[in-house]
Write a protein that holds these residues in place. Structure first.
Motif, PDB file in Angstrom:
ATOM      1  N   UNK A   4     -58.256 -23.538 -82.313  1.00  0.00           N
ATOM      2  CA  UNK A   4     -59.501 -24.253 -82.121  1.00  0.00           C
ATOM      3  C   UNK A   4     -59.294 -25.569 -81.411  1.00  0.00           C
ATOM      4  N   UNK A   5     -58.245 -26.280 -81.794  1.00  0.00           N
ATOM      5  CA  UNK A   5     -57.956 -27.560 -81.157  1.00  0.00           C
ATOM      6  C   UNK A   5     -57.657 -27.378 -79.673  1.00  0.00           C
ATOM      7  N   UNK A   6     -56.847 -26.352 -79.336  1.00  0.00           N
ATOM      8  CA  UNK A   6     -56.533 -26.138 -77.936  1.00  0.00           C
ATOM      9  C   UNK A   6     -57.771 -25.721 -77.167  1.00  0.00           C
ATOM     10  N   UNK A  29     -55.808 -34.684 -79.718  1.00  0.00           N
ATOM     11  CA  UNK A  29     -55.034 -35.893 -79.903  1.00  0.00           C
ATOM     12  C   UNK A  29     -53.817 -35.896 -78.981  1.00  0.00           C
ATOM     13  N   UNK A  30     -53.356 -37.089 -78.672  1.00  0.00           N
ATOM     14  CA  UNK A  30     -52.187 -37.259 -77.807  1.00  0.00           C
ATOM     15  C   UNK A  30     -50.984 -36.498 -78.354  1.00  0.00           C
ATOM     16  N   UNK A  31     -50.751 -36.595 -79.657  1.00  0.00           N
ATOM     17  CA  UNK A  31     -49.591 -35.938 -80.262  1.00  0.00           C
ATOM     18  C   UNK A  31     -49.673 -34.424 -80.143  1.00  0.00           C
ATOM     19  N   UNK A  32     -50.882 -33.883 -80.211  1.00  0.00           N
ATOM     20  CA  UNK A  32     -51.043 -32.436 -80.095  1.00  0.00           C
ATOM     21  C   UNK A  32     -50.764 -31.962 -78.667  1.00  0.00           C
ATOM     22  N   UNK A 150     -56.265 -31.756 -66.825  1.00  0.00           N
ATOM     23  CA  UNK A 150     -56.077 -33.118 -66.335  1.00  0.00           C
ATOM     24  C   UNK A 150     -57.010 -34.095 -67.040  1.00  0.00           C
ATOM     25  N   UNK A 151     -58.246 -33.661 -67.291  1.00  0.00           N
ATOM     26  CA  UNK A 151     -59.204 -34.527 -67.971  1.00  0.00           C
ATOM     27  C   UNK A 151     -58.748 -34.841 -69.394  1.00  0.00           C
ATOM     28  N   UNK A 152     -58.270 -33.815 -70.098  1.00  0.00           N
ATOM     29  CA  UNK A 152     -57.798 -34.021 -71.465  1.00  0.00           C
ATOM     30  C   UNK A 152     -56.592 -34.962 -71.496  1.00  0.00           C
ATOM     31  N   UNK A 153     -55.693 -34.805 -70.528  1.00  0.00           N
ATOM     32  CA  UNK A 153     -54.522 -35.685 -70.462  1.00  0.00           C
ATOM     33  C   UNK A 153     -54.953 -37.128 -70.227  1.00  0.00           C
ATOM     34  N   UNK A 154     -55.910 -37.300 -69.313  1.00  0.00           N
ATOM     35  CA  UNK A 154     -56.366 -38.643 -69.014  1.00  0.00           C
ATOM     36  C   UNK A 154     -57.028 -39.326 -70.193  1.00  0.00           C
ATOM     37  N   UNK A 155     -57.719 -38.543 -71.025  1.00  0.00           N
ATOM     38  CA  UNK A 155     -58.409 -39.114 -72.180  1.00  0.00           C
ATOM     39  C   UNK A 155     -57.445 -39.742 -73.175  1.00  0.00           C
ATOM     40  N   UNK A 156     -56.210 -39.250 -73.212  1.00  0.00           N
ATOM     41  CA  UNK A 156     -55.237 -39.788 -74.173  1.00  0.00           C
ATOM     42  C   UNK A 156     -54.142 -40.597 -73.485  1.00  0.00           C
ATOM     43  N   UNK A 157     -54.377 -40.949 -72.222  1.00  0.00           N
ATOM     44  CA  UNK A 157     -53.449 -41.823 -71.522  1.00  0.00           C
ATOM     45  C   UNK A 157     -52.176 -41.162 -71.052  1.00  0.00           C
TER      46      UNK A 157
END
Length: 209
Positions: A4-6, A29-32, A150-157
């Motif tokens: 679900x998270x992915x 989350x960044x860690x995930x 790319x959008x998800x990566x950008x959201x967590x820096x």
């Protein structure tokens, strides 16, 4: 990491069957994200190391643009075992907008990311085409997926350094070329291909490839 998270990360829009009703999905989350990359890198890292040590494949597979080969008689599994994705020049994903196409004709194409926190790059997608200069134009399931990634990566820096590489010394015949593509997918298990998305719990927005 839960499926679900992915799905929240890689799929856009309303949840299936929800009709747009309900709260928007929570961002991953960044860690995930880092853990997802780490698991993929743990599997593919030794393959990159082995490919680099057997760099003779560059003579066999690294051809000039538009140089589709008619030799489809070799076992595709043997070719896949020698295949080094890093032997081919990395190009911007917007290559198809250039005035002159950098490659023509039959090709394999490889979409990769180079996470700065990992030792090895990540092979995200393997595809084949009979027209390398046209395949990435218009709608493509992988393009939408990469945009969500790319959008998800950008959201967590986190930095997304995706690129595309083309191998044009491939069989001209569709059947032999697809056999090589499938052999590479089985060997590398790229998470954005429909054949392997289940292994990495990596959902697509459609069944296209």
């Amino acid at each position: 990491m839960s499926r679900g998270r992915q799905q929240e990360l890689f799929e856009g829009g309303a949840p299936p069957g929800g009709g747009g009703v309900g709260p928007p999905p929570l961002p991953l989350l960044r860690e995930q994200l880092l853990e997802w990359q780490r698991r993929l890198g743990e599997f593919q890292g030794p393959l990159f190391e082995g490919s680099a040590s057997g760099h003779r494949q560059g003579v066999l597979l690294a051809g000039e643009a538009g140089g589709g080969s008619d030799n489809g008689s070799e076992d595709p599994r043997e070719r896949a075992a020698r295949f080094d994705p890093l032997a081919f020049e990395a190009q911007n994903l917007q290559f198809w907008r250039w005035p002159e196409p950098p490659q023509l004709g039959p090709a394999l194409y490889l979409v990769m990311d180079r996470p700065p926190l990992l030792v090895s790059p990540l092979l995200l997608y393997v595809g084949e085409t009979g027209q390398a200069h046209r395949r990435w134009k218009g709608e493509h399931d992988c393009k939408g997926y990469l945009a969500s990634y790319a959008e998800a990566m950008g959201h967590v820096g986190l930095e997304c350094r995706c690129s595309i590489r083309f191998c044009c010394d491939v069989p001209a015949g569709v059947r032999a070329r697809r056999a090589l593509e499938q052999a590479l997918i089985r060997r590398w298990q790229p998470p954005f291909n429909k054949e392997t998305r289940q292994r990495w719990s990596t959902p697509f927005t459609s069944d296209g490839g």
